[in-house]
Design a protein around this motif. Structure first.
Motif, PDB file in Angstrom:
ATOM      1  N   ARG A   9       0.836  -1.213   0.000  1.00 17.21           N
ATOM      2  CA  ARG A   9       0.000   0.000   0.000  1.00 17.21           C
ATOM      3  C   ARG A   9       0.867   1.258   0.000  1.00 17.21           C
ATOM      4  O   ARG A   9       0.563   2.241  -0.685  1.00 17.21           O
ATOM      5  CB  ARG A   9      -0.918   0.016   1.216  1.00 17.21           C
ATOM      6  N   GLU A  10       1.936   1.239   0.784  1.00 16.82           N
ATOM      7  CA  GLU A  10       2.847   2.392   0.840  1.00 16.82           C
ATOM      8  C   GLU A  10       3.495   2.629  -0.523  1.00 16.82           C
ATOM      9  O   GLU A  10       3.609   3.766  -0.969  1.00 16.82           O
ATOM     10  CB  GLU A  10       3.916   2.149   1.913  1.00 16.82           C
ATOM     11  N   GLN A  11       3.880   1.562  -1.196  1.00 18.15           N
ATOM     12  CA  GLN A  11       4.484   1.688  -2.516  1.00 18.15           C
ATOM     13  C   GLN A  11       3.471   2.233  -3.520  1.00 18.15           C
ATOM     14  O   GLN A  11       3.808   3.084  -4.356  1.00 18.15           O
ATOM     15  CB  GLN A  11       5.025   0.332  -2.989  1.00 18.15           C
ATOM     16  N   GLN A  12       2.225   1.769  -3.446  1.00 19.54           N
ATOM     17  CA  GLN A  12       1.199   2.289  -4.342  1.00 19.54           C
ATOM     18  C   GLN A  12       0.957   3.777  -4.092  1.00 19.54           C
ATOM     19  O   GLN A  12       0.765   4.551  -5.037  1.00 19.54           O
ATOM     20  CB  GLN A  12      -0.098   1.514  -4.169  1.00 19.54           C
TER      21      GLN A  12
ATOM     22  N   ASP B 190       3.806   5.712  -5.634  1.00 18.82           N
ATOM     23  CA  ASP B 190       3.657   5.758  -7.086  1.00 18.82           C
ATOM     24  C   ASP B 190       2.578   6.751  -7.498  1.00 18.82           C
ATOM     25  O   ASP B 190       2.734   7.493  -8.484  1.00 18.82           O
ATOM     26  CB  ASP B 190       3.311   4.375  -7.633  1.00 18.82           C
ATOM     27  N   LEU B 191       1.471   6.794  -6.748  1.00 18.77           N
ATOM     28  CA  LEU B 191       0.397   7.737  -7.048  1.00 18.77           C
ATOM     29  C   LEU B 191       0.865   9.177  -6.883  1.00 18.77           C
ATOM     30  O   LEU B 191       0.557  10.040  -7.718  1.00 18.77           O
ATOM     31  CB  LEU B 191      -0.804   7.459  -6.148  1.00 18.77           C
ATOM     32  N   GLU B 192       1.632   9.453  -5.827  1.00 18.43           N
ATOM     33  CA  GLU B 192       2.159  10.805  -5.614  1.00 18.43           C
ATOM     34  C   GLU B 192       3.108  11.209  -6.729  1.00 18.43           C
ATOM     35  O   GLU B 192       3.066  12.357  -7.203  1.00 18.43           O
ATOM     36  CB  GLU B 192       2.873  10.882  -4.259  1.00 18.43           C
TER      37      GLU B 192
ATOM     38  N   LEU C   9       1.099  17.467 -12.731  1.00 17.76           N
ATOM     39  CA  LEU C   9       1.034  18.875 -12.371  1.00 17.76           C
ATOM     40  C   LEU C   9       2.277  19.648 -12.760  1.00 17.76           C
ATOM     41  O   LEU C   9       2.268  20.886 -12.741  1.00 17.76           O
ATOM     42  CB  LEU C   9       0.798  19.012 -10.856  1.00 17.76           C
ATOM     43  N   GLY C  10       3.328  18.950 -13.112  1.00 19.24           N
ATOM     44  CA  GLY C  10       4.562  19.614 -13.532  1.00 19.24           C
ATOM     45  C   GLY C  10       5.432  20.041 -12.359  1.00 19.24           C
ATOM     46  O   GLY C  10       6.378  20.772 -12.557  1.00 19.24           O
ATOM     47  N   THR C  11       5.107  19.640 -11.182  1.00 18.00           N
ATOM     48  CA  THR C  11       5.945  19.985 -10.034  1.00 18.00           C
ATOM     49  C   THR C  11       7.053  18.947  -9.886  1.00 18.00           C
ATOM     50  O   THR C  11       6.891  17.807 -10.319  1.00 18.00           O
ATOM     51  CB  THR C  11       5.120  20.038  -8.738  1.00 18.00           C
ATOM     52  N   PRO C  12       8.133  19.326  -9.287  1.00 15.70           N
ATOM     53  CA  PRO C  12       9.203  18.348  -9.087  1.00 15.70           C
ATOM     54  C   PRO C  12       8.755  17.240  -8.136  1.00 15.70           C
ATOM     55  O   PRO C  12       7.992  17.491  -7.199  1.00 15.70           O
ATOM     56  CB  PRO C  12      10.369  19.144  -8.513  1.00 15.70           C
ATOM     57  N   ALA C  13       9.211  16.046  -8.396  1.00 13.68           N
ATOM     58  CA  ALA C  13       8.819  14.885  -7.593  1.00 13.68           C
ATOM     59  C   ALA C  13       9.467  14.981  -6.209  1.00 13.68           C
ATOM     60  O   ALA C  13      10.636  15.359  -6.093  1.00 13.68           O
ATOM     61  CB  ALA C  13       9.258  13.610  -8.276  1.00 13.68           C
ATOM     62  N   PRO C  14       8.711  14.679  -5.153  1.00 12.64           N
ATOM     63  CA  PRO C  14       9.307  14.686  -3.816  1.00 12.64           C
ATOM     64  C   PRO C  14      10.310  13.547  -3.676  1.00 12.64           C
ATOM     65  O   PRO C  14      10.153  12.484  -4.258  1.00 12.64           O
ATOM     66  CB  PRO C  14       8.110  14.486  -2.884  1.00 12.64           C
ATOM     67  N   LYS C  15      11.343  13.844  -2.879  1.00 12.21           N
ATOM     68  CA  LYS C  15      12.381  12.808  -2.704  1.00 12.21           C
ATOM     69  C   LYS C  15      12.280  12.166  -1.390  1.00 12.21           C
ATOM     70  O   LYS C  15      11.956  12.555  -0.398  1.00 12.21           O
ATOM     71  CB  LYS C  15      13.755  13.422  -2.903  1.00 12.21           C
TER      72      LYS C  15
END
Length: 97
Positions: free
Chosen positions: A76-79, A82-84, A91-97
């Motif tokens: 569930r955490e991995q899903q 992936d959704l985030e 949205l074109g925002t940088p992906a959180p690390k």
């Protein structure tokens, strides 16, 4: 030799010599020890299989109650991660690390 008409000839049985030899062999200490060893081996094998079944049951139920929920939670955490990442790319925002 005893013979029969139209059949196979078989030797006559000796009187008491063969039966006394078989009796002596079957009552010997080696045969008795072998029978005891076989009985002991069967008993130990039966106990080992019974205890192995108990240990297997304990391991299986522990796995079901502790490890399977952990695997489900990690999936569930991995899903969610992936959704985030997918929403961030839309949205074109940088992906959180």
């Amino acid at each position: 030799m005893a013979s029969r008409r139209g059949g196979v000839s078989l030797p006559d049985r000796p009187s008491n010599n063969s039966s006394s030899v078989l009796t002596n062999i079957s009552c010997s200490s080696i045969v008795t020890r072998g029978k005891e060893a076989a009985g002991d081996a069967a008993f130990v094998t039966k106990k080992l299989l019974r205890n192995t079944g108990k240990v297997t049951w304990i391991i299986d139920t522990t796995f079901l109650f502790l490890v399977v929920p952990l695997i489900v939670k990690m999936d569930r955490e991995q899903q969610l991660n992936d959704l985030e990442l997918q929403q961030a790319s839309f949205l074109g925002t940088p992906a959180p690390k």
